[in-house]
Design a protein around this motif. Structure first.
Motif, PDB file in Angstrom:
ATOM      1  N   GLU A  83       0.730  -1.506  -0.044  1.00  0.00           N
ATOM      2  CA  GLU A  83       0.031   0.195   0.034  1.00  0.00           C
ATOM      3  C   GLU A  83       0.952   1.158   0.046  1.00  0.00           C
ATOM      4  O   GLU A  83       0.451   2.249  -0.747  1.00  0.00           O
ATOM      5  CB  GLU A  83      -0.883  -0.202   1.269  1.00  0.00           C
TER       6      GLU A  83
ATOM      7  N   VAL B 253      -7.578   0.618   0.576  1.00  0.00           N
ATOM      8  CA  VAL B 253      -7.067   0.367  -0.891  1.00  0.00           C
ATOM      9  C   VAL B 253      -8.241   0.051  -1.778  1.00  0.00           C
ATOM     10  O   VAL B 253      -8.208   0.495  -3.086  1.00  0.00           O
ATOM     11  CB  VAL B 253      -6.002  -0.802  -0.745  1.00  0.00           C
TER      12      VAL B 253
ATOM     13  N   SER C 120      -1.964  -0.896  -4.764  1.00  0.00           N
ATOM     14  CA  SER C 120      -3.248  -1.033  -3.990  1.00  0.00           C
ATOM     15  C   SER C 120      -3.732  -2.420  -4.363  1.00  0.00           C
ATOM     16  O   SER C 120      -4.272  -3.327  -3.525  1.00  0.00           O
ATOM     17  CB  SER C 120      -4.220   0.028  -4.340  1.00  0.00           C
TER      18      SER C 120
END
Length: 81
Positions: free
Chosen positions: A25, A61, A30
């Motif tokens: 992340e 995300v 993501s």
């Protein structure tokens, strides 16, 4: 050789998977982070802190990916557990 079986991590691996999710992340990956968070959620026992952290990571995300509606079934299942 394994017949397409899915191998899930051991429950003790949930914290490590959350850590990898954070790393991905933080690097802007993501979709990769979501995969780690999903695996952590599957590996962590009900009530474990890693489950909560993984759910929150997925929320972040998936918001980035535009798929926030995906979190609802996971939160519902977590509340039942």
């Amino acid at each position: 050789p394994d017949g397409g079986a899915v191998i899930l991590p051991a429950r003790g691996d949930a914290d490590a998977l959350v850590g990898r999710g954070f790393e991905a992340e933080g690097a802007g990956r993501s979709a990769e982070a979501a995969g780690y968070y999903r695996r952590a959620l599957a590996a962590a026992p009900p009530g474990a802190e890693a489950r909560t952290i993984a759910l929150l990571g997925l929320e972040r995300v998936w918001a980035e990916l535009g798929t926030t509606d995906s979190i609802v079934p996971l939160v519902t299942a977590a509340l039942r557990a």
